[in-house]
Design a protein around this motif. Structure first.
Motif, PDB file in Angstrom:
ATOM      1  N   SER A 119      -8.711  46.424  17.993  1.00 44.16           N
ATOM      2  CA  SER A 119      -9.586  45.436  17.345  1.00 44.16           C
ATOM      3  C   SER A 119      -9.133  45.151  15.914  1.00 44.16           C
ATOM      4  CB  SER A 119     -11.036  45.941  17.322  1.00 44.16           C
ATOM      5  OG  SER A 119     -11.566  45.994  18.622  1.00 44.16           O
ATOM      6  N   SER A 120      -9.188  43.881  15.538  1.00 49.63           N
ATOM      7  CA  SER A 120      -8.839  43.494  14.173  1.00 49.63           C
ATOM      8  C   SER A 120     -10.090  43.288  13.325  1.00 49.63           C
ATOM      9  CB  SER A 120      -7.984  42.226  14.174  1.00 49.63           C
ATOM     10  OG  SER A 120      -8.677  41.177  14.802  1.00 49.63           O
ATOM     11  N   GLY A 121     -11.238  43.540  13.896  1.00 52.89           N
ATOM     12  CA  GLY A 121     -12.501  43.424  13.179  1.00 52.89           C
ATOM     13  C   GLY A 121     -13.611  43.980  14.041  1.00 52.89           C
ATOM     14  N   THR A 126     -22.249  47.553  12.978  1.00 51.49           N
ATOM     15  CA  THR A 126     -21.184  46.832  13.686  1.00 51.49           C
ATOM     16  C   THR A 126     -20.585  47.729  14.759  1.00 51.49           C
ATOM     17  OG1 THR A 126     -19.417  47.526  12.186  1.00 51.49           O
ATOM     18  CG2 THR A 126     -20.623  45.511  11.588  1.00 51.49           C
ATOM     19  N   PHE A 127     -19.763  47.146  15.637  1.00 52.86           N
ATOM     20  CA  PHE A 127     -19.107  47.909  16.697  1.00 52.86           C
ATOM     21  C   PHE A 127     -17.796  47.250  17.095  1.00 52.86           C
ATOM     22  CE2 PHE A 127     -21.390  44.609  18.878  1.00 52.86           C
ATOM     23  CZ  PHE A 127     -20.682  44.343  20.039  1.00 52.86           C
ATOM     24  N   ALA A 128     -16.919  48.029  17.734  1.00 51.51           N
ATOM     25  CA  ALA A 128     -15.661  47.514  18.299  1.00 51.51           C
ATOM     26  C   ALA A 128     -15.523  48.131  19.688  1.00 51.51           C
ATOM     27  CB  ALA A 128     -14.472  47.880  17.422  1.00 51.51           C
ATOM     28  N   ASN A 129     -15.681  47.305  20.724  1.00 53.56           N
ATOM     29  CA  ASN A 129     -15.685  47.816  22.100  1.00 53.56           C
ATOM     30  C   ASN A 129     -14.362  47.623  22.836  1.00 53.56           C
ATOM     31  OD1 ASN A 129     -15.936  45.068  22.329  1.00 53.56           O
ATOM     32  ND2 ASN A 129     -17.642  45.112  23.772  1.00 53.56           N
ATOM     33  N   THR A 130     -13.313  47.309  22.092  1.00 51.93           N
ATOM     34  CA  THR A 130     -11.979  47.240  22.694  1.00 51.93           C
ATOM     35  C   THR A 130     -10.993  47.967  21.785  1.00 51.93           C
ATOM     36  OG1 THR A 130     -11.472  45.142  21.588  1.00 51.93           O
ATOM     37  CG2 THR A 130     -12.402  44.998  23.811  1.00 51.93           C
ATOM     38  N   PRO A 172      -2.356  50.847  18.781  1.00 52.17           N
ATOM     39  CA  PRO A 172      -3.663  50.193  18.701  1.00 52.17           C
ATOM     40  C   PRO A 172      -4.737  51.115  18.121  1.00 52.17           C
ATOM     41  CG  PRO A 172      -3.192  50.807  20.967  1.00 52.17           C
ATOM     42  CD  PRO A 172      -1.952  51.114  20.165  1.00 52.17           C
ATOM     43  N   CYS A 173      -5.669  50.525  17.398  1.00 52.87           N
ATOM     44  CA  CYS A 173      -6.828  51.272  16.911  1.00 52.87           C
ATOM     45  C   CYS A 173      -7.695  51.654  18.105  1.00 52.87           C
ATOM     46  CB  CYS A 173      -7.642  50.419  15.943  1.00 52.87           C
ATOM     47  SG  CYS A 173      -6.758  50.040  14.414  1.00 52.87           S
TER      48      CYS A 173
END
Length: 135
Positions: free
Chosen positions: A98-100, A91-95, A70-71
């Motif tokens: 993430s695919s985006g 933008t952000f990815a908090n998990t 996983p990323c």
């Protein structure tokens, strides 16, 4: 290294059991837990990883095996990507996995690679979404 695949009977989720050989000293100290990898992160045909995961190839009993990693937070991967990319500014990815990336909300700033939007401190503001910094 030995890899076995089996399908769960109730959840229908495929799981790979990976057995690694470590020095006896580590095993006897209990530092080597069993490893289970969820195979549902693979594409339907099993040839690549789904979005949010990147391939890692291992040589298992003379054959190449695909593991999907996983990323990390603040990064993403599209279907079939070979590496994770940092989320762009705004933008952000908090998990993990993430695919985006999500758009930074009003009242927050999101520099590149952000995992959680930073709220504007008192006296600063951000009236628009998708911005890197507070004004």
């Amino acid at each position: 290294v030995r890899v076995l695949e089996r399908t769960g009977q109730q959840s229908n989720a495929s799981v790979a059991e990976i057995t690694l050989q470590f020095p006896r000293s580590l095993v006897s100290l209990g530092h080597v837990p069993p490893v289970l990898v969820d195979m549902t992160m693979r594409s339907e045909d099993g040839s690549t990883c789904r979005g949010g995961f990147v391939p890692e190839f291992l040589l298992v009993e003379g054959q190449q095996a695909l593991l999907c990693t996983p990323c990390t937070l603040g990064s993403f991967a599209l279907f079939g990507d070979s590496t994770c990319s940092s989320c762009p500014s705004g933008t952000f990815a908090n998990t993990t996995g993430s695919s985006g990336c999500k758009t930074c909300p009003v009242g927050h700033g999101c520099p590149a690679g952000t995992s959680n939007p930073a709220p504007c401190v008192p006296g600063r503001f951000q009236p628009q979404e998708g911005e890197q910094v507070c004004l």
